[in-house]
Design a protein around this motif. Structure first.
Motif, PDB file in Angstrom:
ATOM      1  N   LYS A 156       0.841  -1.206   0.000  1.00  0.00           N
ATOM      2  CA  LYS A 156       0.000   0.000   0.000  1.00  0.00           C
ATOM      3  C   LYS A 156       0.883   1.266   0.000  1.00  0.00           C
ATOM      4  O   LYS A 156       2.039   1.224   0.418  1.00  0.00           O
ATOM      5  N   LEU A 157       0.263   2.384  -0.418  1.00  0.00           N
ATOM      6  CA  LEU A 157       0.994   3.655  -0.490  1.00  0.00           C
ATOM      7  C   LEU A 157       1.620   4.033   0.858  1.00  0.00           C
ATOM      8  O   LEU A 157       2.791   4.398   0.948  1.00  0.00           O
ATOM      9  N   LYS A 158       0.819   3.923   1.945  1.00  0.00           N
ATOM     10  CA  LYS A 158       1.309   4.331   3.279  1.00  0.00           C
ATOM     11  C   LYS A 158       2.496   3.478   3.707  1.00  0.00           C
ATOM     12  O   LYS A 158       3.446   3.965   4.324  1.00  0.00           O
ATOM     13  N   GLU A 159       2.394   2.181   3.386  1.00  0.00           N
ATOM     14  CA  GLU A 159       3.460   1.247   3.753  1.00  0.00           C
ATOM     15  C   GLU A 159       4.751   1.602   2.989  1.00  0.00           C
ATOM     16  O   GLU A 159       5.842   1.616   3.552  1.00  0.00           O
ATOM     17  N   LEU A 160       4.583   1.923   1.689  1.00  0.00           N
ATOM     18  CA  LEU A 160       5.744   2.299   0.869  1.00  0.00           C
ATOM     19  C   LEU A 160       6.400   3.554   1.459  1.00  0.00           C
ATOM     20  O   LEU A 160       7.615   3.616   1.645  1.00  0.00           O
ATOM     21  N   GLU A 161       5.572   4.553   1.787  1.00  0.00           N
ATOM     22  CA  GLU A 161       6.123   5.807   2.333  1.00  0.00           C
ATOM     23  C   GLU A 161       6.866   5.527   3.634  1.00  0.00           C
ATOM     24  O   GLU A 161       7.951   6.055   3.863  1.00  0.00           O
ATOM     25  N   SER A 162       6.278   4.679   4.479  1.00  0.00           N
ATOM     26  CA  SER A 162       6.941   4.463   5.762  1.00  0.00           C
ATOM     27  C   SER A 162       8.259   3.694   5.566  1.00  0.00           C
ATOM     28  O   SER A 162       9.235   3.959   6.273  1.00  0.00           O
ATOM     29  N   CYS A 163       8.328   2.782   4.601  1.00  0.00           N
ATOM     30  CA  CYS A 163       9.622   2.118   4.300  1.00  0.00           C
ATOM     31  C   CYS A 163      10.639   3.139   3.804  1.00  0.00           C
ATOM     32  O   CYS A 163      11.811   3.127   4.218  1.00  0.00           O
ATOM     33  N   LEU A 164      10.194   4.056   2.928  1.00  0.00           N
ATOM     34  CA  LEU A 164      11.145   5.007   2.328  1.00  0.00           C
ATOM     35  C   LEU A 164      11.673   6.011   3.360  1.00  0.00           C
ATOM     36  O   LEU A 164      12.719   6.623   3.159  1.00  0.00           O
ATOM     37  N   GLN A 165      10.922   6.136   4.478  1.00  0.00           N
ATOM     38  CA  GLN A 165      11.424   7.004   5.556  1.00  0.00           C
ATOM     39  C   GLN A 165      12.694   6.434   6.192  1.00  0.00           C
ATOM     40  O   GLN A 165      13.435   7.138   6.857  1.00  0.00           O
ATOM     41  N   SER A 209      14.954   4.370  -6.612  1.00  0.00           N
ATOM     42  CA  SER A 209      15.287   3.005  -7.050  1.00  0.00           C
ATOM     43  C   SER A 209      14.785   1.978  -6.043  1.00  0.00           C
ATOM     44  O   SER A 209      14.221   0.945  -6.428  1.00  0.00           O
ATOM     45  N   ILE A 210      15.012   2.263  -4.766  1.00  0.00           N
ATOM     46  CA  ILE A 210      14.629   1.302  -3.730  1.00  0.00           C
ATOM     47  C   ILE A 210      13.100   1.172  -3.684  1.00  0.00           C
ATOM     48  O   ILE A 210      12.561   0.078  -3.580  1.00  0.00           O
ATOM     49  N   GLY A 211      12.413   2.305  -3.843  1.00  0.00           N
ATOM     50  CA  GLY A 211      10.942   2.251  -3.905  1.00  0.00           C
ATOM     51  C   GLY A 211      10.464   1.447  -5.104  1.00  0.00           C
ATOM     52  O   GLY A 211       9.537   0.638  -5.003  1.00  0.00           O
ATOM     53  N   ALA A 212      11.122   1.652  -6.267  1.00  0.00           N
ATOM     54  CA  ALA A 212      10.731   0.897  -7.474  1.00  0.00           C
ATOM     55  C   ALA A 212      10.972  -0.595  -7.251  1.00  0.00           C
ATOM     56  O   ALA A 212      10.154  -1.435  -7.639  1.00  0.00           O
ATOM     57  N   ALA A 213      12.103  -0.894  -6.600  1.00  0.00           N
ATOM     58  CA  ALA A 213      12.408  -2.308  -6.322  1.00  0.00           C
ATOM     59  C   ALA A 213      11.344  -2.908  -5.402  1.00  0.00           C
ATOM     60  O   ALA A 213      10.922  -4.050  -5.578  1.00  0.00           O
ATOM     61  N   MET A 214      10.885  -2.119  -4.424  1.00  0.00           N
ATOM     62  CA  MET A 214       9.851  -2.620  -3.499  1.00  0.00           C
ATOM     63  C   MET A 214       8.519  -2.844  -4.206  1.00  0.00           C
ATOM     64  O   MET A 214       7.700  -3.631  -3.754  1.00  0.00           O
ATOM     65  N   LEU A 215       8.308  -2.099  -5.301  1.00  0.00           N
ATOM     66  CA  LEU A 215       7.065  -2.288  -6.070  1.00  0.00           C
ATOM     67  C   LEU A 215       7.285  -3.326  -7.179  1.00  0.00           C
ATOM     68  O   LEU A 215       6.554  -3.351  -8.166  1.00  0.00           O
ATOM     69  N   GLN A 253      22.462  18.034  -4.856  1.00  0.00           N
ATOM     70  CA  GLN A 253      22.099  16.816  -4.129  1.00  0.00           C
ATOM     71  C   GLN A 253      21.051  17.087  -3.050  1.00  0.00           C
ATOM     72  O   GLN A 253      21.341  17.079  -1.854  1.00  0.00           O
ATOM     73  N   TYR A 254      19.813  17.311  -3.467  1.00  0.00           N
ATOM     74  CA  TYR A 254      18.701  17.394  -2.517  1.00  0.00           C
ATOM     75  C   TYR A 254      17.847  16.159  -2.739  1.00  0.00           C
ATOM     76  O   TYR A 254      17.460  15.845  -3.854  1.00  0.00           O
ATOM     77  N   PRO A 255      17.560  15.431  -1.662  1.00  0.00           N
ATOM     78  CA  PRO A 255      16.838  14.168  -1.831  1.00  0.00           C
ATOM     79  C   PRO A 255      15.344  14.385  -2.068  1.00  0.00           C
ATOM     80  O   PRO A 255      14.780  15.391  -1.646  1.00  0.00           O
ATOM     81  N   THR A 256      14.719  13.439  -2.748  1.00  0.00           N
ATOM     82  CA  THR A 256      13.264  13.442  -2.867  1.00  0.00           C
ATOM     83  C   THR A 256      12.702  12.990  -1.521  1.00  0.00           C
ATOM     84  O   THR A 256      13.164  11.982  -0.970  1.00  0.00           O
ATOM     85  N   SER A 257      11.723  13.719  -0.983  1.00  0.00           N
ATOM     86  CA  SER A 257      11.186  13.324   0.328  1.00  0.00           C
ATOM     87  C   SER A 257      10.479  11.977   0.192  1.00  0.00           C
ATOM     88  O   SER A 257       9.964  11.643  -0.888  1.00  0.00           O
ATOM     89  N   PRO A 258      10.422  11.211   1.287  1.00  0.00           N
ATOM     90  CA  PRO A 258       9.731   9.911   1.227  1.00  0.00           C
ATOM     91  C   PRO A 258       8.289  10.070   0.756  1.00  0.00           C
ATOM     92  O   PRO A 258       7.784   9.227   0.010  1.00  0.00           O
ATOM     93  N   HIS A 259       7.626  11.149   1.137  1.00  0.00           N
ATOM     94  CA  HIS A 259       6.227  11.350   0.743  1.00  0.00           C
ATOM     95  C   HIS A 259       6.116  11.528  -0.774  1.00  0.00           C
ATOM     96  O   HIS A 259       5.324  10.850  -1.445  1.00  0.00           O
ATOM     97  N   ILE A 260       6.940  12.436  -1.328  1.00  0.00           N
ATOM     98  CA  ILE A 260       6.887  12.672  -2.782  1.00  0.00           C
ATOM     99  C   ILE A 260       7.324  11.413  -3.536  1.00  0.00           C
ATOM    100  O   ILE A 260       6.686  11.007  -4.520  1.00  0.00           O
ATOM    101  N   ALA A 261       8.395  10.775  -3.067  1.00  0.00           N
ATOM    102  CA  ALA A 261       8.885   9.564  -3.763  1.00  0.00           C
ATOM    103  C   ALA A 261       7.792   8.491  -3.780  1.00  0.00           C
ATOM    104  O   ALA A 261       7.533   7.882  -4.826  1.00  0.00           O
ATOM    105  N   ALA A 262       7.140   8.284  -2.640  1.00  0.00           N
ATOM    106  CA  ALA A 262       6.109   7.230  -2.567  1.00  0.00           C
ATOM    107  C   ALA A 262       4.936   7.575  -3.487  1.00  0.00           C
ATOM    108  O   ALA A 262       4.435   6.705  -4.221  1.00  0.00           O
ATOM    109  N   CYS A 263       4.502   8.837  -3.476  1.00  0.00           N
ATOM    110  CA  CYS A 263       3.358   9.226  -4.333  1.00  0.00           C
ATOM    111  C   CYS A 263       3.714   9.066  -5.813  1.00  0.00           C
ATOM    112  O   CYS A 263       2.910   8.561  -6.602  1.00  0.00           O
ATOM    113  N   MET A 264       4.936   9.490  -6.189  1.00  0.00           N
ATOM    114  CA  MET A 264       5.365   9.344  -7.598  1.00  0.00           C
ATOM    115  C   MET A 264       5.332   7.875  -8.001  1.00  0.00           C
ATOM    116  O   MET A 264       4.723   7.488  -8.999  1.00  0.00           O
ATOM    117  N   LEU A 265       6.020   7.062  -7.202  1.00  0.00           N
ATOM    118  CA  LEU A 265       6.191   5.655  -7.588  1.00  0.00           C
ATOM    119  C   LEU A 265       4.864   4.916  -7.584  1.00  0.00           C
ATOM    120  O   LEU A 265       4.592   4.093  -8.461  1.00  0.00           O
TER     121      LEU A 265
END
Ligand SMILES: C[S@@+](CC[C@H](N)C(=O)[O-])C[C@H]1O[C@@H](n2cnc3c(N)ncnc32)[C@H](O)[C@@H]1O
Length: 208
Positions: free
Chosen positions: A2-11, A63-69, A25-37
């Motif tokens: 689920k989206l919430k689970e993905l966001e919490s992993c990316l945190q 990448s890690i979020g994509a791998a998780m999906l 080098q500014y990182p994508t926030s876990p919230h934005i990364a999860a919503c995008m992916l």
């Protein structure tokens, strides 16, 4: 997942220890990364089982979020060895095997060598401001060469018209999927405030 689970992993993904301003080098926030992916996965079905490239992967949140999906494989490209070391540690900590890394300068990369080698390209490229003018478009050009199906990218909303025009010249369809507020650390804006919100477009490019 689920989206919430993905966001919490990316945190839990570690990010730049000493970000290099010249490399933006500014990182994508876990919230934005999860919503995008999650959108790329659930609306466009462009991740599961696909060969994905992440340009300017940094410490690997996309990448890690994509791998998780369940990407078939996600290959991260970045110029910076320090960021890639953190990426490797993150992948080990999550016990993720479907990621790989390439250290290279994407401005000098023979993108033709990777022409259409990936189904999907995802990226949060340098915005191409100040010392880096045009870097966003160099990343986009490389991404469009490498992708067979679609490119997903973040760009400053103020550059939308320019990008739209280029996309048209290149025979590529561009869709604005979402308008986001991106929290840029103050150091990148040479600003006195702690952080600055900027308007950013989440864009999808596909061949027409
Ligand atoms: C905005 S950061 C995004 C980092 C990561 N993808 C994320 O979403 O958190 C841009 C990344 O592009 C990388 N980069 C900058 N110039 C580059 C170049 N010429 N070739 C390859 N990578 C570059 C930086 O090292 C940085 O990791």
């Amino acid at each position: 997942m689920k989206l919430k689970e993905l966001e919490s992993c990316l945190q839990q993904v570690d990010t730049f220890e000493e970000p290099k301003i010249l490399l933006e080098q500014y990182p994508t926030s876990p919230h934005i990364a999860a919503c995008m992916l999650y959108t790329i996965h659930s609306t466009f079905d462009d991740i599961e089982g696909k060969l994905v490239a992440d340009l300017g992967c940094g410490c690997g949140v996309l990448s890690i979020g994509a791998a998780m999906l369940d990407a078939g494989l996600c290959v991260g490209f970045d110029i910076d060895e320090d960021a890639l070391d953190i990426f490797r540690r993150n992948a080990e900590e999550f016990e993720i095997c479907n990621v790989d890394l390439v250290q290279c300068d994407l401005c000098c990369l023979e993108a033709e060598a990777y022409a259409k080698k990936f189904d999907t390209v995802i990226m949060n490229p340098p915005f191409g401001t100040k010392h880096n003018q045009g870097m966003d478009m160099k990343f986009l050009r490389a991404a469009l060469t490498m992708a067979q199906t679609a490119v997903y990218s973040l760009h400053k909303t103020s550059t939308r018209e320019h990008i739209q025009k280029k996309a048209k010249d290149w025979g590529v369809k561009m869709e604005v999927i979402a308008e986001l507020r991106y929290d840029l650390p103050a150091s990148y804006k040479f600003h006195k405030k702690k952080s600055v919100d900027i308007q950013v477009d989440f864009l999808r490019f596909s061949k027409t």
